[in-house]
Scaffold this motif. Sequence first.
Motif, PDB file in Angstrom:
ATOM      1  N   PRO A 100     -79.531 -57.755  39.007  1.00 56.40           N
ATOM      2  CA  PRO A 100     -79.215 -56.494  39.694  1.00 56.40           C
ATOM      3  C   PRO A 100     -78.709 -56.663  41.114  1.00 56.40           C
ATOM      4  O   PRO A 100     -77.941 -55.836  41.610  1.00 56.40           O
ATOM      5  N   ASN A 101     -79.149 -57.700  41.826  1.00 59.14           N
ATOM      6  CA  ASN A 101     -78.756 -57.870  43.226  1.00 59.14           C
ATOM      7  C   ASN A 101     -77.568 -58.810  43.410  1.00 59.14           C
ATOM      8  O   ASN A 101     -77.229 -59.178  44.538  1.00 59.14           O
ATOM      9  N   LEU A 102     -76.946 -59.184  42.318  1.00 60.73           N
ATOM     10  CA  LEU A 102     -75.829 -60.122  42.378  1.00 60.73           C
ATOM     11  C   LEU A 102     -74.563 -59.397  42.821  1.00 60.73           C
ATOM     12  O   LEU A 102     -74.274 -58.290  42.368  1.00 60.73           O
ATOM     13  N   THR A 103     -73.804 -60.028  43.708  1.00 59.71           N
ATOM     14  CA  THR A 103     -72.537 -59.455  44.159  1.00 59.71           C
ATOM     15  C   THR A 103     -71.367 -60.268  43.611  1.00 59.71           C
ATOM     16  O   THR A 103     -71.528 -61.434  43.214  1.00 59.71           O
ATOM     17  N   LEU A 125     -70.653 -58.403  36.901  1.00 63.39           N
ATOM     18  CA  LEU A 125     -70.827 -58.567  35.457  1.00 63.39           C
ATOM     19  C   LEU A 125     -69.671 -59.349  34.849  1.00 63.39           C
ATOM     20  O   LEU A 125     -69.881 -60.337  34.130  1.00 63.39           O
ATOM     21  N   LEU A 126     -68.448 -58.914  35.122  1.00 62.50           N
ATOM     22  CA  LEU A 126     -67.279 -59.580  34.548  1.00 62.50           C
ATOM     23  C   LEU A 126     -67.168 -61.015  35.043  1.00 62.50           C
ATOM     24  O   LEU A 126     -66.896 -61.945  34.267  1.00 62.50           O
ATOM     25  N   TRP A 129     -67.296 -64.595  32.975  1.00 64.02           N
ATOM     26  CA  TRP A 129     -66.277 -65.627  33.109  1.00 64.02           C
ATOM     27  C   TRP A 129     -66.911 -66.966  33.504  1.00 64.02           C
ATOM     28  O   TRP A 129     -66.549 -68.019  32.974  1.00 64.02           O
ATOM     29  N   GLN A 130     -67.845 -66.900  34.430  1.00 62.63           N
ATOM     30  CA  GLN A 130     -68.488 -68.135  34.885  1.00 62.63           C
ATOM     31  C   GLN A 130     -69.243 -68.822  33.757  1.00 62.63           C
ATOM     32  O   GLN A 130     -69.134 -70.032  33.556  1.00 62.63           O
ATOM     33  N   PHE A 131     -70.008 -68.035  33.003  1.00 60.98           N
ATOM     34  CA  PHE A 131     -70.772 -68.623  31.906  1.00 60.98           C
ATOM     35  C   PHE A 131     -69.835 -69.169  30.834  1.00 60.98           C
ATOM     36  O   PHE A 131     -70.084 -70.238  30.253  1.00 60.98           O
ATOM     37  N   LYS A 166     -77.939 -55.000  25.713  1.00 63.46           N
ATOM     38  CA  LYS A 166     -76.504 -55.126  25.925  1.00 63.46           C
ATOM     39  C   LYS A 166     -76.231 -56.070  27.098  1.00 63.46           C
ATOM     40  O   LYS A 166     -77.046 -56.209  28.015  1.00 63.46           O
ATOM     41  N   THR A 167     -75.066 -56.682  27.065  1.00 60.37           N
ATOM     42  CA  THR A 167     -74.690 -57.642  28.110  1.00 60.37           C
ATOM     43  C   THR A 167     -74.689 -56.990  29.487  1.00 60.37           C
ATOM     44  O   THR A 167     -75.118 -57.599  30.477  1.00 60.37           O
TER      45      THR A 167
END
Length: 457
Positions: A410-413, A4-5, A9-11, A403-404
Motif C-alpha cells: 500500500p505504501n509503495l510509490t 501496481l503496473l 513489470w519488475q516481477f 486479485k493482483t
Amino acid sequence: MEALLLSRWQFAITTIYHFLFVPLTLGLSIWVALLETCSVTTKRPHWRDTSRQLVRFFGTLFLINFALGVVTGIVQEFHFGMNWSEYARFMGDIFGAPLALEALTAFFLESTFLGIWMFGWDKLSPKLHCACIWIVALGSNLSAFWILVANSFMQHPVGYVIRNGRAEMDNFFALVTNPYVVGEYSHALCAGLSTTGILILAVSAWKYLHDEASRAAFATTLKAGAIFLAVGVLGVMGSGHMHTQYLAQANPMKLSSMEALWETEDPAPFAIVADINQAAQKNDFEITVPGVFSFMLYNKPTGEVKGINAVNREYEQKYGGGDYRPDVCGLFWTFRIMVASGGLMLLAALITGFLAWTNRLKLFPIWLKVLPFLLPLPFLANTSGWFVAEAGRQPWIVVGLQKTAAAVSPNLTGLDVWVTLIGFTLIYLVLIVIALRLACRHIRQTTVTYDLEGRDA
C-alpha cells in the motif's frame, strides 16, 4: 506510471531472467549425472577417460548456470515483502510453507553436495563422486517441485480455510497433491530436458566443426543429445496435453483465452492464424480446423468448450461484477510461439539423430552450422510458457481469492519501483554478459579427446 503496473513489470522481468537458468539447471544436472554414470560403469577404458572429460566440460557449464540461477532467484523472495506485502499478509501462512521446504530439503541439499562434487574429484572414490552429482540433480528437481507447489496453489487453491481475512493452511497433503502440480511439474521437468538437449546439440555441433581434436567426442554427444532432446520435447508435448485437459475444469478462462474462443462452441475449432480484435470480441481473419480443439481436450471429435464471454458471466455471478478476462491476444500468440518452438526442436532432434546415428554428419556440415542458431528456441518456449501460465490467471494473483490489484504494497510509490526496476535490470544484464563470456571462453578453449583407434581395446 502507477506502482501496481511497475511492480508487475519488475516481477515479470526478474522472473524471466531467473527462468532462463532454471530449466537448464534441471536438465543439465541430469545430463552431467548420466555422463558421470557412464564414466563409472563403462568397461571401455578409452571411453571412461573421454566421458570423464565430458563430465568436467558440461559440469563447468552447469556451475556457471547454477550460480546465475541462485543469484537471480534470491531477489524473487524479496519481492513479496517489498512489492507485494498485501499478498504476503494474506497468503503467507500457505505460500511460506513450500518455500521453507524448498530451502530446507532441496537448496541446502543441492548446494552442499555440489560443493562436495566440485572439490572432491581427487578426494572421493569415483562411485561416491558420481553419487554426489545425482544428489545435486535430485535437489535441483526437488527445488522446482516445491516452488511449483506454491505456484499451483495460486493457480488452483486447495487445502485452505479463510480466517480473520487471511488464507490459512488446512490440509498440507491436499496442498502437495494438488492436481495442478502434476501438470506444471512434469511440463517444467521435460522443458528442462529439452533446453539441455538443444544446448548439447548447439555446443557439440560447434565443437565438431571448429575443434578437430574434440570432433570424435562431440560426435558421440550429438548422438546422445539428439535422444535426450527428443525425450524432453515428447515429454513436454505429452505433459502439456495432459495439463490442457485438466485446465478445462480448473481454469476454463485461461484455456479459452489461449484459443481466443470468445463464444461457446460445440465442437470447438483450433485457430492457427488469427487477427484478434478484443474490442469487437471477434477474430476478423483466421484459419481454423473445426472440432480439433474439442478433440484435443476430450479425445473425441465433438465436445462443448466454454467461450471467454460465457466464463466471464459465470465469474461475475460467482465473484461479483467486473472483467475477468486476461490478455487474450498475448496468450493466443505466446501459446503458439511455445508450440512452434517445440515443433522446431523436435525436428532438430530427428534430423540430428538421423545424421549422427547413420554417420552422415560430415556430409551435411550446413546442418551443423545451423544448430548453434537454434539455441534461443527453448528459452523462447520457456518464456512463452511462463507467460501463458502466469498471465492466464489474471486479474487474480490467487485465483478466486485475491486479485493482483489488491496484493500490491500500500505504501509503495512509482518512484520506488522505478529505481529498483532499473537497478535490477542493469545488474542482471551485466551478470548475464559475464556468464555468457565465461561459458563461451570455456567452450572454445576446452578440448575433449577420444582415441578412436583404441576405443574398442
